[in-house]
Design an enzyme around this catalytic site. Structure first.
Site: not given
Ligand SMILES: Cc1ncc(COP(=O)(O)O)c(C=O)c1O
Ligand SMILES: Cc1ncc(COP(=O)(O)O)c(C=O)c1O
Lengths: 158, 427, 427, 158
Positions: B136, B213, B216, B239, B382
């Protein structure tokens, strides 16, 4: 006709497939302007190029990829405004913007006439997230005209 | 699951609403943001109604109660993810901020901030940072920028045609120059759950820090960060059935204590003179300014709810949904599923499906689904590099959570099957 | 005020609770964090119950509704503070994060990030950053660190015995080397409201950027940032009747568009390849990751409420409370008021009083007040340099908001008068 | 007796004024340890120095500034443990910590005996925010002993 069918009228689906003005014309001279616009929600892009002959939009061509709404909108725009006066272009742009923010309700007859095929986009106004798609080409047009008018060919918009 | 699905759904008031044309809401966008159960909303409302006060700053009763609620929430989140001490949990604005906290901390250490204690974090020209092709943007761009800022090299481990990391590249991409290995625990596009062990093992061989990360994974599968062997991990409240406005960084206590902060202000500092400043230990050093207190209370309540249901139950539930979504979508003519499908990998995949419909743009696909009340995400989620790898600009993603029913998953597949006809694309 | 004080108080459920020994709560800690009216809580609850979805990312109805609520809130906050365009408002975690966003952006620009567009922000050895001696740590430590990171010099404008900035020092401290002048709009210790004009004028003479800490002004007095002539300003939701977990940076649009981000991730970037990235315009470039959506909705509702009451009415109400708090406290034997007292300055002071009781530590003072249900803040209020200037380690601060009554202010003074006797300090 | 009076018992107010062991003794040798602790809520500080003679705390002195709870607690600690065995010091520390987390309820007789004057702090347990104040000196003591035991004289705690 459901909201969805109102948004995706046949004329839109047709324009999305048979795209008018698609493929950038090779233009030269100081009265040429180009603009590159991105819809970041989906990554859609449009590059639109205009050539001015005095107060006339002598050429409107574009290329890009995206959803049916953004592609059809650029196609309709090119069909409508290729050869139009700057003043008509301006009025049409304003009318199209007004249509987008009219929440699915048609405009008055005068502006409807101006918009012609572009009135088919009336249903988009019910979907705020899609207004950006429909406007993508128009934003590029305004920017490209501005660049052509100042007589500098901008290649990108930063 | 211990509570029935009906019980669970009753906890989520929004699931009862109708959307376009009076259709019931079919919420399949939990990968972007989940809904929140009533008990999470109630915990926050109760805090606002009766206990709101400045945390760790007042001598009065409200301040005491607020501090207790705030730190109690930290303990709940710590327990959910297997933190060894509560203070290994640092509150952040979201997961993105958590990852940036690590990257910017390393950047600051490399600029000399934090003195000798932070020397272990210094990187520069000749060093490398390794990410993967399935990250991401939140776990990619901070590392790109850190590389730009420090002169270190950014490398990436590629993925195969199904989006699986090519772990054989660990040997060559991760070497003695590597200072950071950052990778996702589960992909938000393919749903693939990473086998963490070989990555940690390789990083430890070369002495690189690992940054996971866990955005998910934490909401969907059992996660024991202490046991995984990684050094840092990031996840978001919104999430995992908690409110927006808060996320968490987990890190090993001794590593957090050595990392310089990158956001400076009240609370984080021990003493401040106009000339210089000394930092607190973690987590306080990273929690500058007034904290997202009521959000922490909500995130803590969400963690408690997930533990009550049991993460193994959550995972089992979503695995069934994965099967319906993925096999159903993959079987449709003119529909391409991004990532793996089929029995052998189903245990290693989240309850989501990202698809590309031949000849129809994702935005248009999403619109048809929306017209049936089915809320999905369209775009690149993203994650542009992975979409580019798959040769598509965008996709349409359905993603489930504990409140998703099998009927909802089936409805996604059914409507998806009508899309090409609607747009007059020949099959 | 247009609504009566009784009307106002009815909006704040927490004010009806009792605390120690069944005493009614007398909440005089609004300078640390304010309470929230029911309509703010309701706006957030309604969003959660019916409209929660990922903002600016989905094609479905919930996503549309959430985006509309989120951007509508931005417009409300923009209107409250006199922003010229909505996009001049950037959501941040709190005011501390907002100030750090500017400082870290300048730091990144100075490291070459952001390219030519950000060159105007570059600073380094030979340049200076000027703050004042009355700054909260949030508007001091980020500049200290920026100075450390870039090699610029940190200077400060001193304050006099009452805590007033010595504006005559502007001539000497702010000179052609000065790139940033950061100062508070209102002190959280003395309550003094800054006369912004001479500071802006001097900064403009030398071409320095101005950064205003508007944390204590926006919640309490009319503020028109566009008219003040500053370049950036920071404030927090939780001090202005909104929820925790969100704050805002205001900046002139063209300045924001040139400032490089310092937190990187999804949403903030236009295109991401593994090798490089292009940023959005403001505010999007600074809003990486999932945003504090429901918090924005709450902050927007708070801004609407404040505008409905009228900031001039708020200020007038608090001016009366300032008088009771400050004159009352200053008249007590053995009690020292930090900052000015008396008629001539009352128009220039917030509704707060920070006091030092001779022979009794602030923590002990606060405890006696707490025993009477009076909630105040004790400590250095994240403002150590100013306390050091006053020659005290800490103080006890009572601070008011729109819901504070004159009786409550009087109760503070009354209990304060009993403190020395309780601790057997001879008068 | 109100909660407030229970917290601020006379013995506490007395210790806060007549502080035992206040003023750092000049000590020398390897079995000396010093610790500096800060309570960041209010900026209170204590520097505490111990000298060991084998297993005995031969000297416990401190200096610092702060609220009556932190000052009285350090004073009681110095009075109680100056000359005590390390083992007694350990047990007393544990008992004091237990008292702090007992929410205002006295401990069993055995530990009450050990705590002596320090039992007066029982009321602090009802005020979680003040427990840090009461423990400040004790945290410094534990740290100072640790430093003395490893035979290195630490000057500050970082
Ligand atoms: C795999 C992953 N990493 C990072 C993020 C970023 O999380 P956040 O937008 O809550 O900072 C997301 C969600 O958008 C995600 O799905
Ligand atoms: C003057 C001033 N500046 C900055 C801050 C920091 O605000 P926040 O804690 O919301 O980031 C505060 C409040 O604590 C303040 O009073």
């Amino acid at each position: 006709m459901s909201d969805l069918e109102q948004m995706y009228q046949q004329v839109i689906l047709d324009h999305a497939k048979q795209r008018h003005g698609h493929g950038l014309a090779v233009l030269d001279g100081p009265a040429v302007g180009e603009s590159h616009q991105i819809n970041t929600t989906c990554g859609d892009e449009i590059t639109l190029r205009v050539g001015l002959d005095g107060d006339t939009l002598a050429s409107v061509t574009w290329e890009g990829q995206g959803c049916s709404i953004s592609q059809a909108s650029a196609s309709v725009l090119a069909e409508l405004l290729d050869g139009a006066s700057l003043r008509t272009a301006d009025e049409t742009m304003e009318a199209f913007k007004a249509l987008m923010h009219n929440r699915g309700v048609p405009l008055d007859d005068e502006r409807e006439d101006l918009l012609d095929d572009a009135t088919a986009f009336v249903g988009v106004g019910k979907y705020p997230a899609r207004i950006k798609c429909a406007l993508l080409g128009w934003v590029a047009l305004r920017d490209a005209i501005a660049r052509a008018t100042v007589g500098t060919e901008g290649s990108d918009h930063e | 699951m211990t509570p029935t699905l009906t019980d669970v759904r009753r906890e989520f008031p929004i699931l009862g609403r109708t959307v376009r044309n009076g259709k019931p809401l079919t919420y399949l966008d939990s990968g972007a943001t989940s809904q929140r159960p009533q008990r999470v909303l109630d915990a926050m409302a109760e805090f606002e109604r009766a206990h709101n006060g400045a945390v760790a700053r007042g001598a009065h009763l409200l301040a005491e109660e607020a501090t207790e609620a705030f730190e109690g929430a930290r303990a709940s989140v710590a327990r959910l993810v297997g933190a060894r001490e509560d203070r290994e949990i640092v509150w952040t604005e979201n997961a993105t901020a958590a990852i940036n906290l690590v990257a910017n901390g390393i950047g600051n250490a490399s600029a000399g901030i934090g003195g000798a204690a932070s020397a272990r974090y210094r990187i520069g020209p000749g060093d490398s940072i390794v990410v993967t092709q399935t990250e991401h943007h939140a776990n990619l761009v901070p590392w790109q920028q850190l590389a730009a800022r420090t002169g270190a090299e950014l490398r990436w481990i590629e993925v195969d045609e199904l989006g699986r990391m090519r772990l054989e590249q660990l040997e060559t991409k991760v070497d003695s120059s590597t200072k950071v290995l950052a990778f996702t625990h589960a992909s938000n596009v393919t749903g693939i759950i990473t086998d963490v062990a070989p990555l940690v093992k390789r990083a430890q061989q070369v002495g690189a820090f690992t940054v996971l990360d866990a955005c998910q994974s934490v909401p969907h599968i059992p996660v024991d960060l202490g046991a995984l062997g990684v050094d840092f991990a990031a996840f978001s409240s919104h999430k995992m059935l908690g409110p927006t406005g808060i996320g968490a960084l987990w890190g090993r206590a001794e590593l957090l204590d050595a990392l310089p902060p990158s956001v400076f202000g009240g609370g984080a500092v021990m003493t401040v003179a106009l000339e210089e400043t000394t930092w607190h230990q973690a987590p306080t050093r990273f929690e500058a300014g007034s904290q997202p207190v009521v959000q922490a209370v909500g995130m803590g309540a969400a963690a408690e709810y997930l533990m009550e249901i049991g993460m193994a139950n959550v995972a089992a539930h979503e695995r069934r949904l994965a099967q319906i979504l993925r096999e159903g979508a993959a079987a449709l003519p003119g529909v391409r599923l991004l990532g793996p499908v089929g029995e052998p990998t189903l245990n290693d995949v989240l309850g989501l499906a990202a698809v590309v419909v031949d000849g129809v743009h994702a935005h248009d696909v999403g619109q048809v689904l929306d017209d049936h009340g089915v809320a999905v995400r369209v775009g690149h989620h993203c994650n542009q590099p992975l979409h580019r790898h798959f040769g598509v600009p965008s996709s349409t993603r359905a993603s489930a959570h504990i409140y998703t029913t099998e009927d909802e998953a089936a409805l996604f597949v059914e409507v998806l099957g009508t899309v090409r006809k609607f747009f007059g694309v020949s099959s």
